[in-house]
Design an enzyme around this catalytic site. Sequence first.
Site, PDB file in Angstrom:
ATOM      1  N   GLY A  68       0.718  -1.054   0.026  1.00 30.30           N
ATOM      2  CA  GLY A  68      -0.052  -0.068   0.134  1.00 30.30           C
ATOM      3  C   GLY A  68       1.092   1.247   0.071  1.00 30.30           C
ATOM      4  O   GLY A  68       1.979   1.148   0.266  1.00 30.30           O
ATOM      5  N   GLY A 116       0.177  -5.431   0.688  1.00 30.16           N
ATOM      6  CA  GLY A 116      -0.758  -5.093  -0.290  1.00 30.16           C
ATOM      7  C   GLY A 116      -0.821  -5.861  -1.491  1.00 30.16           C
ATOM      8  O   GLY A 116      -1.861  -6.061  -2.241  1.00 30.16           O
ATOM      9  N   GLU A 139       5.371  -5.980   7.580  1.00 25.53           N
ATOM     10  CA  GLU A 139       4.832  -4.860   8.196  1.00 25.53           C
ATOM     11  C   GLU A 139       5.393  -4.730   9.469  1.00 25.53           C
ATOM     12  O   GLU A 139       5.486  -3.599  10.097  1.00 25.53           O
ATOM     13  CB  GLU A 139       3.225  -5.133   8.523  1.00 25.53           C
ATOM     14  CG  GLU A 139       2.610  -5.054   7.061  1.00 25.53           C
ATOM     15  CD  GLU A 139       2.513  -6.511   6.324  1.00 25.53           C
ATOM     16  OE1 GLU A 139       2.057  -6.162   5.054  1.00 25.53           O
ATOM     17  OE2 GLU A 139       3.175  -7.215   6.727  1.00 25.53           O
ATOM     18  N   ASP A 147      -1.644  -7.521   7.214  1.00 24.57           N
ATOM     19  CA  ASP A 147      -3.103  -7.337   6.892  1.00 24.57           C
ATOM     20  C   ASP A 147      -3.534  -7.620   5.629  1.00 24.57           C
ATOM     21  O   ASP A 147      -2.879  -8.670   5.150  1.00 24.57           O
ATOM     22  CB  ASP A 147      -3.387  -5.688   7.272  1.00 24.57           C
ATOM     23  CG  ASP A 147      -2.900  -4.850   6.213  1.00 24.57           C
ATOM     24  OD1 ASP A 147      -1.693  -5.262   5.623  1.00 24.57           O
ATOM     25  OD2 ASP A 147      -3.196  -3.904   5.877  1.00 24.57           O
TER      26      ASP A 147
END
Length: 349
Positions: A68, A116, A139, A147
């Site tokens: 992301g 992402g 992350e 996530d």
Amino acid sequence: MTAESDEVLTRVDGGIGFLTLNRPKAINSLTHNMVTIIAKALTDWAHDDGVRAVVLTGAGERGLCAGGDVVAIYHSARDEGHEARRFWFDEYRLNAQIGSYPKPFVAIMDGIVMGGGVGVAGHGSVRVVTDTSKVAMPEVGIGFIPDVGGTYLLSRAPGGLGLHAALSGAPFSGSDAIALGFADHYIPHESLAAFTAAIVADGVDAAVKAFSIEPPPSHLVAQRDWIDECYAGETVADIVAALRGHHEDEAKKAADLIASRSPIAAAVTLASVRRAAELDTLEDVLVQEYRVSSASLDSHDLVEGIRAQIVDKDRNPTWNPPSLDAVTDEDVEQYFAPADPDLTFEEHK
């Protein structure tokens, strides 16, 4: 920016819908607008009898998607987090949409596929890796927690492999991705153009059969003995102690890597992966991840981690709490409180 942007290129060729992530200078990092474009294209194609399958690729030579837009998350976290929450809300719904897509969804996980990028590829029905694939859920290095449905995949990997990937944040190969359950087929990078042409000409199944080869041995699977043993610990501190005490050099390297990560992010990651293993569906896991991600916006470590790694690039974050021993059960539990509003999936039911 409108949904007519060129950040994602969409076209239909011979009954195949092609989605090309098109921010090559940023290794195709996902913006909110890109998520919106992809979701709309998938919705349209799901109801279009002229589209038989979908193929996801990334523009440029470096990879499918590096994750992301972390700098946008950084600025949002410093300003009450509303934009970040909206982005994750739509991104996680897209992850679920891909996971339940009614037509073959071919994700070509060539080059860098992180964070992402795993979210838009790892839940597809036909996941292809290559000899250049470099996959990761990194992350914890920025004070964040895996996530985009990553904890769903990590929690279902064999033995301790998922926890090793999650807590170290280290990249793994295409062969490893198949072993972990992040991918299905191994196709040489040099064959990708012919493979995508064959999808148009002959269909997905025939193209996979024609071009997939036996992957090289997985480096991580070869280390299952010490990984399974060391990652069985109850806490991250237990795991690090077991790794440090092991005679394998790779175990000691993993200990050093985890010890450099955000202590609270590592502790929440351990809890997230273990709790994800008890949840039945990808959607259930995404709801949990949305709560954890939303809570992380209020943490010290997410802003500090992005600052140190991406913004100032001094690579010297000051974590708070400063050590694994300083993280309490209450600190961890706060991350799992319901979000307001919570993530929902009504239109995907």
